[in-house]
Design an enzyme around this catalytic site. Sequence first.
Site, PDB file in Angstrom:
ATOM      1  N   GLU A  53       0.807  -1.222   0.000  1.00  0.00           N
ATOM      2  CA  GLU A  53       0.000   0.000   0.000  1.00  0.00           C
ATOM      3  C   GLU A  53       0.834   1.262   0.000  1.00  0.00           C
ATOM      4  OE1 GLU A  53      -2.694  -3.247   1.243  1.00  0.00           O
ATOM      5  OE2 GLU A  53      -0.647  -2.647   1.775  1.00  0.00           O
TER       6      GLU A  53
ATOM      7  N   ASP B 179      -8.497   0.079   6.927  1.00  0.00           N
ATOM      8  CA  ASP B 179      -7.532  -0.224   7.985  1.00  0.00           C
ATOM      9  C   ASP B 179      -6.094  -0.117   7.466  1.00  0.00           C
ATOM     10  OD1 ASP B 179      -9.558  -2.012  10.008  1.00  0.00           O
ATOM     11  OD2 ASP B 179     -10.032  -1.999   7.890  1.00  0.00           O
TER      12      ASP B 179
ATOM     13  N   HIS C 152      -9.981  -5.331   9.903  1.00  0.00           N
ATOM     14  CA  HIS C 152     -10.662  -5.051   8.640  1.00  0.00           C
ATOM     15  C   HIS C 152     -12.024  -4.403   8.866  1.00  0.00           C
ATOM     16  CE1 HIS C 152      -7.693  -8.087   7.506  1.00  0.00           C
ATOM     17  NE2 HIS C 152      -7.840  -7.716   6.247  1.00  0.00           N
TER      18      HIS C 152
END
Length: 335
Positions: free
Chosen positions: A69, A94, A138
Amino acid sequence: MPEVLAEKGKHELTFAQAVREALAEEMRRDPRVCIIGEDVAEAGTPFKVLSGLVEEFGKERVIDTPISEDGFTGVGVGAAMTGLRPVIDIMFGDFLTLTMDQMVNQAAKVHYMSGGKWKVPMVLRTTLGATRRSAAQHSQSLHAWLSHVPGLKVVLPSTPYDAKGLLKTAIRDDNPVVFFEDKMMYKLKGVVPGGEYTIPFGVADVKREGTDITLVATSSMVQVALGAANLLEESGISAEVIDPRTTWPLDEKTLIESAKKTSRAIVLDEGYSRYGVTAEIAAVIAAGAFYNLEAPVKRMGAMHVPIPFSPPLEDVTVPTEESVFLAARELCGQG
């Protein structure tokens, strides 16, 4: 019903379809728009929101990435600085924790630190929301973190209509925008105009007018507030429901004017209450409508615990129609 909608130039879409339609229209309109993220091409994301886009626009504009990410968010920042308009897909909110340097120290500050010479016209799309049985890593709603940072705009649509109009505005904005979609709302249906439209940032929407109490709600909590308003109506209490739609920029005027009119207010948000969105909005209302309030502004957010995996425990960590109904009755002197 389909015939009536067609006559009025409207159609019914799910929240997910509205997001996909906005992306497709903007990619057709502007060849600089591209999508970057995990599973965005072959899988269409875990929620299948992007299904079909790679077939139309190809793998050069709908780009699958490694599981990194921070890496592909950085690619997005660089791409935006050099002329593209990337939409970065972070499948679960998250994982924003992994993008914070790129978003907070790079995207949000480049324009200011370059004396206005550089800009970062990118959108970071991600999710929020509990009650999906996805456990603590999550299920969080972390939009308050990004709302805290100067240089970022933060959007939380609550209907298909808002999702499409706000996403098109986000893609065209020259600033970095963080766009939060509640993962439990993708099947929510609503009427969407068939023609071109955008929704300006910083303009709240009155989802329901009322006279006795104001319910300010974000994202999925808008539907909770509307459900609670229906229950309150049966008790003789008229609730006004306000959706800020963007936490930054924030339409303070509409929030304050509504609280002045009703004299009572509850702020609902699925993020944690401590140091969160509810605290900020409640402070805005308390300061702006102080002399008109008949009771303290009440805040209702997620419990200050990691979101449990257990369904019965998870369900009580966030506000519900019933809990909002009871809190509003108490504020109105019926508790």
